[in-house]
Design a protein around this motif. Structure first.
Motif, mmCIF file in Angstrom:
data_model
loop_
_atom_site.group_PDB
_atom_site.id
_atom_site.type_symbol
_atom_site.label_atom_id
_atom_site.label_comp_id
_atom_site.label_asym_id
_atom_site.label_seq_id
_atom_site.Cartn_x
_atom_site.Cartn_y
_atom_site.Cartn_z
ATOM 1 N N SER A 101 0.843 -1.189 0.000
ATOM 2 C CA SER A 101 0.000 0.000 0.000
ATOM 3 C C SER A 101 0.882 1.245 0.000
ATOM 4 N N LEU A 102 0.415 2.282 -0.677
ATOM 5 C CA LEU A 102 1.099 3.570 -0.646
ATOM 6 C C LEU A 102 0.772 4.257 0.673
ATOM 7 N N LEU A 103 1.795 4.500 1.488
ATOM 8 C CA LEU A 103 1.586 5.173 2.766
ATOM 9 C C LEU A 103 1.483 6.677 2.577
ATOM 10 N N ARG A 118 4.334 -3.133 3.123
ATOM 11 C CA ARG A 118 3.758 -4.437 2.835
ATOM 12 C C ARG A 118 2.456 -4.629 3.608
ATOM 13 N N ASP A 119 1.417 -5.025 2.898
ATOM 14 C CA ASP A 119 0.094 -5.153 3.519
ATOM 15 C C ASP A 119 0.088 -6.174 4.652
ATOM 16 N N GLU A 120 0.733 -7.320 4.410
ATOM 17 C CA GLU A 120 0.773 -8.364 5.439
ATOM 18 C C GLU A 120 1.880 -8.043 6.427
ATOM 19 N N GLY A 121 1.598 -7.161 7.344
ATOM 20 C CA GLY A 121 2.615 -6.790 8.326
ATOM 21 C C GLY A 121 2.532 -5.332 8.704
ATOM 22 N N ILE A 122 3.539 -4.566 8.301
ATOM 23 C CA ILE A 122 3.704 -3.225 8.845
ATOM 24 C C ILE A 122 2.608 -2.260 8.418
ATOM 25 N N ALA A 123 2.058 -2.419 7.219
ATOM 26 C CA ALA A 123 1.047 -1.465 6.746
ATOM 27 C C ALA A 123 -0.145 -1.393 7.695
ATOM 28 N N ARG A 124 -0.448 -2.487 8.362
ATOM 29 C CA ARG A 124 -1.587 -2.510 9.294
ATOM 30 C C ARG A 124 -1.293 -1.761 10.591
ATOM 31 N N LYS A 125 -0.025 -1.505 10.855
ATOM 32 C CA LYS A 125 0.356 -0.860 12.111
ATOM 33 C C LYS A 125 0.682 0.622 11.951
ATOM 34 N N SER A 154 2.811 1.537 15.370
ATOM 35 C CA SER A 154 2.416 1.173 16.734
ATOM 36 C C SER A 154 2.954 -0.202 17.082
ATOM 37 N N ASP A 155 3.145 -0.420 18.361
ATOM 38 C CA ASP A 155 3.767 -1.655 18.837
ATOM 39 C C ASP A 155 2.852 -2.313 19.856
ATOM 40 N N ALA A 156 2.690 -3.611 19.728
ATOM 41 C CA ALA A 156 1.874 -4.359 20.690
ATOM 42 C C ALA A 156 2.636 -5.590 21.142
ATOM 43 N N PHE A 157 2.564 -5.883 22.438
ATOM 44 C CA PHE A 157 3.203 -7.075 23.000
ATOM 45 C C PHE A 157 2.271 -7.631 24.067
ATOM 46 N N ASP A 158 1.916 -8.902 23.906
ATOM 47 C CA ASP A 158 0.946 -9.524 24.808
ATOM 48 C C ASP A 158 -0.341 -8.702 24.870
ATOM 49 N N GLY A 164 5.245 2.685 20.180
ATOM 50 C CA GLY A 164 5.917 2.249 18.966
ATOM 51 C C GLY A 164 7.096 3.136 18.604
ATOM 52 N N GLU A 165 7.410 3.173 17.314
ATOM 53 C CA GLU A 165 8.563 3.916 16.811
ATOM 54 C C GLU A 165 8.162 4.726 15.587
ATOM 55 N N THR A 166 8.888 5.807 15.343
ATOM 56 C CA THR A 166 8.623 6.646 14.177
ATOM 57 C C THR A 166 9.702 6.458 13.121
#
Length: 436
Positions: A101-103, A118-125, A154-158, A164-166
């Motif tokens: 996806s174009l961010l 990449r749609d399957e991964g970082i694009a969703r975050k 954004s970052d999620a754990f448990d 997250g990070e910029t």
């Protein structure tokens, strides 16, 4: 290009590409971009039976279209066209036909930046997507300058959400010509002060921030730094022939790099403080090539590594010039592109695993660590300078475009026709006044 998904906490793969297309407009790219946007990584330790494509792809352009059209504000059509073409090529050549996806995309005159995920991964975050631009040409015009994209992952754990990070990407085109080194240094510092972004999310300070207020920073483009041989050097006489010959051997290129203006200024900490770069001398100079030739330099200019990709991350030590937690897997140029006097470059960077604590909550976004002697600050007049430049862009661009139109595509002919027309009109008016 593909690498195995890491076994530890996710490490992101970032692919960065830059190309000065020499004012070519819509014809500035070949239809098949596989050589540039899908490079092959010859490092066996990163090959796997389960490959994945880059998580982030950033593509930058300089001299996107004829300057009078760029100044007039006509860049949007060209960048929209290229965006669709690039996206289709990334997806066509990605492992397992992964979707992207174009961010964000941003363009100012002829400088453009497009960032995909990449749609399957970082694009969703991805969230908090921001763009910025600035000019550092005469009167702050945009014929030279920079554009930038920033976003937060954004970052999620448990199942616990964290800040997250910029990620900040900057594409720039700095002042040309070998003797204008100080102009390039001034351009960089102007970009630092005027290419501003909103305050980081969740920050108590709501003031604008520079590009350094980020977790990961990438700087790409035609930076225009040249090879500067001292007069005492044996290669100074007939420098073009000597340098062109030296570029054929890797050992000679490594020696030649010691006269690269950008490397020398970085060692003085006068520019790009905190940034790292791969071994640019491993490939031949990207400028100035003869149009239509794969590997021939134009005798009008001394060859130089004008096109560069710089980077740094928040876990890098501020006291080191080269050591980085970012792994530079590939840094090269693509000689097969012959429609410009520049060659495109590409880099593949493997970022370190996130160091954010997996216990409790993260109250702040990590940012680049800088040495004590360097504190980048926003220019309080940044907005005024930016829009002064944009106003001049439009005035000069429209006038230039009208003259080009009057000259049937030639500005020189247009100026001549204008002078002839104005002279004829003045003569006719004077004749009528005399007759009356």
């Amino acid at each position: 290009m593909s690498v195995a998904a890491p076994n530890s906490r996710e490490q992101l793969l970032v692919q960065i590409a830059s190309y000065n297309t020499a004012l070519q407009g819509s014809s500035g790219l070949p239809q098949d971009l596989v050589d540039w946007l899908s490079p092959t990584l010859q490092v066996s330790s990163f090959l796997s039976h389960s490959p994945r494509g880059p998580d982030i792809v950033a593509v930058g352009f300089q001299e996107l279209l004829p300057l009078h059209l760029g100044l007039s504000g006509a860049s949007k059509f060209v960048i929209d066209q290229r965006s669709s073409h690039i996206l289709s090529q990334i997806e066509e050549h990605s492992p397992e036909k992964a979707k992207y996806s174009l961010l964000a995309k941003v363009v100012n005159v002829g400088i453009a930046l497009l960032v995909y995920a990449r749609d399957e991964g970082i694009a969703r975050k991805v969230c908090d997507v921001q763009t910025s631009w600035t000019g550092c040409g005469p009167g702050f015009m945009g014929n030279k300058g920079a554009v930038g994209v920033r976003f937060r992952v954004s970052d999620a754990f448990d199942d616990v959400e964290r800040q997250g990070e910029t990620y900040t990407f900057v594409c720039a085109h700095l002042t040309a010509h070998q003797q204008k080194l100080q102009h390039r240094i001034a351009d960089f510092h102007h970009i630092v002060g005027t290419l501003l972004f909103p305050a980081l999310p969740f920050s108590a300070d709501k003031s604008p921030t520079t590009m350094y207020s980020t977790s990961h920073l990438f700087f790409l483009g035609d930076l225009n730094f040249r090879i500067d041989l001292p007069k005492s050097h044996p290669m100074f006489e007939n420098a073009w022939a000597h340098v062109s010959e030296a570029l054929k051997e890797s050992e000679a290129r490594e020696t030649l790099k010691e006269f690269d203006q950008l490397l020398l200024e970085r060692r003085k900490h006068s520019i790009f403080v905190g940034f790292r770069e791969g071994e640019f001398w491993q490939f031949k100079c990207t400028y100035k090539h003869r149009l239509g030739d794969v590997d021939q330099y134009d005798t009008k200019r001394l060859p130089a590594w004008t096109d560069r990709i710089m980077y740094t991350t928040y876990s890098d030590s501020p006291g080191s010039l080269e050591a980085s937690h970012v792994r530079n897997l590939l840094y090269t140029y693509i000689p097969s592109y012959t429609i410009s006097d520049h060659k495109p470059i590409v880099s593949l960077l493997l970022l370190p695993p996130s160091n954010i604590s997996t216990t409790g909550s993260s109250h702040s976004i990590p940012t680049i660590a800088l040495p004590e002697f360097y504190t980048p600050k926003p220019d309080p007049l940044a907005t005024l300078k930016r829009y002064t430049g944009r106003t001049l862009d439009r005035i000069v661009g429209v006038c230039w475009w009208l003259l080009t139109l009057l000259g049937a595509g030639s500005t020189v002919v247009g100026v001549f026709n204008f002078i002839v027309g104005a002279t004829a009109y003045g003569w006719w008016k004077a004749s009528r006044s005399a007759a009356i």
